[in-house]
Write an enzyme that holds these catalytic residues in place. Sequence first.
Site, PDB file in Angstrom:
ATOM      1  N   ARG A  37      29.001  25.985  19.560  1.00  0.00           N
ATOM      2  CA  ARG A  37      29.716  26.088  20.842  1.00  0.00           C
ATOM      3  C   ARG A  37      31.102  25.451  20.732  1.00  0.00           C
ATOM      4  O   ARG A  37      32.003  25.742  21.516  1.00  0.00           O
ATOM      5  CB  ARG A  37      28.890  25.457  21.983  1.00  0.00           C
ATOM      6  CG  ARG A  37      29.572  25.563  23.340  1.00  0.00           C
ATOM      7  CD  ARG A  37      28.625  25.392  24.533  1.00  0.00           C
ATOM      8  NE  ARG A  37      27.666  24.333  24.350  1.00  0.00           N
ATOM      9  CZ  ARG A  37      27.929  23.031  24.462  1.00  0.00           C
ATOM     10  NH1 ARG A  37      29.155  22.624  24.751  1.00  0.00           N
ATOM     11  NH2 ARG A  37      26.972  22.138  24.280  1.00  0.00           N
ATOM     12  N   TYR A  46      42.666  43.129  37.053  1.00  0.00           N
ATOM     13  CA  TYR A  46      41.278  43.566  36.914  1.00  0.00           C
ATOM     14  C   TYR A  46      40.426  42.975  38.057  1.00  0.00           C
ATOM     15  O   TYR A  46      40.646  41.834  38.466  1.00  0.00           O
ATOM     16  CB  TYR A  46      40.761  43.108  35.542  1.00  0.00           C
ATOM     17  CG  TYR A  46      39.295  43.371  35.356  1.00  0.00           C
ATOM     18  CD1 TYR A  46      38.806  44.673  35.308  1.00  0.00           C
ATOM     19  CD2 TYR A  46      38.393  42.322  35.251  1.00  0.00           C
ATOM     20  CE1 TYR A  46      37.463  44.915  35.156  1.00  0.00           C
ATOM     21  CE2 TYR A  46      37.033  42.559  35.094  1.00  0.00           C
ATOM     22  CZ  TYR A  46      36.582  43.868  35.053  1.00  0.00           C
ATOM     23  OH  TYR A  46      35.252  44.103  34.916  1.00  0.00           O
ATOM     24  N   ASP A  61      47.383  39.112  30.842  1.00  0.00           N
ATOM     25  CA  ASP A  61      46.272  39.921  30.334  1.00  0.00           C
ATOM     26  C   ASP A  61      46.884  41.189  29.745  1.00  0.00           C
ATOM     27  O   ASP A  61      47.398  42.036  30.473  1.00  0.00           O
ATOM     28  CB  ASP A  61      45.310  40.246  31.490  1.00  0.00           C
ATOM     29  CG  ASP A  61      44.112  41.069  31.043  1.00  0.00           C
ATOM     30  OD1 ASP A  61      44.179  41.708  29.969  1.00  0.00           O
ATOM     31  OD2 ASP A  61      43.105  41.096  31.786  1.00  0.00           O
ATOM     32  N   LYS A 117      37.398  45.949  24.685  1.00  0.00           N
ATOM     33  CA  LYS A 117      38.129  47.203  24.801  1.00  0.00           C
ATOM     34  C   LYS A 117      38.743  47.621  23.455  1.00  0.00           C
ATOM     35  O   LYS A 117      38.009  47.958  22.552  1.00  0.00           O
ATOM     36  CB  LYS A 117      39.178  47.063  25.910  1.00  0.00           C
ATOM     37  CG  LYS A 117      38.615  46.494  27.229  1.00  0.00           C
ATOM     38  CD  LYS A 117      37.591  47.396  27.816  1.00  0.00           C
ATOM     39  CE  LYS A 117      36.917  46.964  29.106  1.00  0.00           C
ATOM     40  NZ  LYS A 117      36.847  45.603  29.515  1.00  0.00           N
TER      41      LYS A 117
END
Length: 372
Positions: free
Chosen positions: A38, A91, A163, A188
Site C-alpha cells: 500500500r 467527469y 484531468d 481509458k
Amino acid sequence: MKGKPIIPPVHLSATYKFDNSDDLIDVVQNRSGYIYSRWDNPSVVAVEHAMAAMEGYDQALGFGSGMAAITTALMANVAAGSRVIATQEVYGGTYEFLSDILPKLNVATVLLNCWKTQQILKEIENGVSILYLETPTNPLLRVVDIKPLARAAHEKGAVVILDSTFASPINQHPIDFGVDIVIHSVTKYLGGHHDITAGVVCCNNRHFDTIWTYRKILGGVMDPMTAFLALRGIQTLELRIQRQNENAVKIAEFLDRHEKIKTVYYPGLTTHPDHDIAKRQMMGFGGMLSFEVNGDFDKTKHFMDRLKVIKLATSLGGVTSLANQPITNTHAALSPENRAKAGISESLVRLSVGVEQVDILIEDLKQALEKV
Ligand SMILES: Cc1ncc(COP(=O)(O)O)c(C=O)c1O
C-alpha cells in the site's frame, strides 16, 4: 542462468522481508526500498516511472481508479477554508466530489462553464487555492484554454490540477501550459483494452510527498496485476492514439456530411467552437467525438441498436469502438433542465473510436443510419 526475461515479473507480494532491522527502519524512515505494497510496489513503480517520463514530471503515483487519483490529489491539496475553482463540465464523479463532498469539509467550490475563460479569470481574482480543469470535456469535447487560467491561478498562489484523460499523454502535454498536477483515468487510453480500472497522478517533487502520504492513508493504490497490464498498454499507446486520431477525423468528416446527422462535436472540425485552442494546445484532436442524430430519443435508440461492429457500452479509450447515448447512462442522473443547460440532447451519441479499419466503422455507421 543465461538469458533474462524481457517481460518484467508481476510483484504480487503484499509485504517485504529484510535481512536486519536497520534496513527495515531505513525503508520506513527514508522510503529507500519496499516495506508494504500500500506504500509502494515494484510493478506499480514501473508504471509510475513510465508515466512521469511521458508527461515530463519528476514523479507519478499509481491508483486503483481514475476517481481514486482525482479524490486523493484533491484531498492532499485542500484544508478547511480552501477555495476550489473548477470547470463545470468535469467527469460526473468529479463533479459530485466537488459539489457534494468537499463542501462538507468546509471547502468552498465554485463551478463555472469551461468556455467562459474571462469569467473564470475574474473568479480567480477573488482568491483560489486549487484550479481544477478537465480538457477535452465529456461529451461535447470542449477544449479549455489552459495557459491563461494556469498563469492567473499561479499568481494567486494556487495549485493547478488537470484531468487529461480524454487527450492522453500523446495528444496533450499539460506541463507546457503550467499545470502542476496531471491526472489520467488509466482505465481509458493508457490501459487501452477495456480490461483494467486504474488511475495515475503525475507531478513534480514539491507536490509528491503529500499526495503519496494521502494515497498511503486513503489506500486507493494501484494493484500489481493491473500495473502489469497498464505498462503493457502504455507500450502501444502512441501507435493506438495515432490510429484513433486518424480514424476519428475521418469519421467526424463522414458524419458532418451525412444528411441524417444534425451536429458533430469534434475539436478537429473547423466548425468546432474551440478548434483554434485545440490547434495550438493539442498534438492530435483525439479519438472521442459526439454527434446528434436527426431525430428524437427513440430514433436515436434505434440507431444505437442497429450498430454491429461498434459496441453499445460506456467507457472509452480502448481498441474497440464504443458508442453510448449519454442521456441513458453517463448523464441519466441529470434533471432535464440541467441536461439542457449542459447541451446534452436526447439524440446525442458519444463515440469512442477504436483502432479498427476505419472503412468498417464508417460502413457500420452508414448501415445503422439508413433506417433512421
Ligand atoms: C475524464 C474522466 N476522468 C475520470 C474518470 C474516472 O475514471 P475511473 O472510472 O477510472 O475511476 C472518467 C471515467 O469515465 C473520465 O471519463
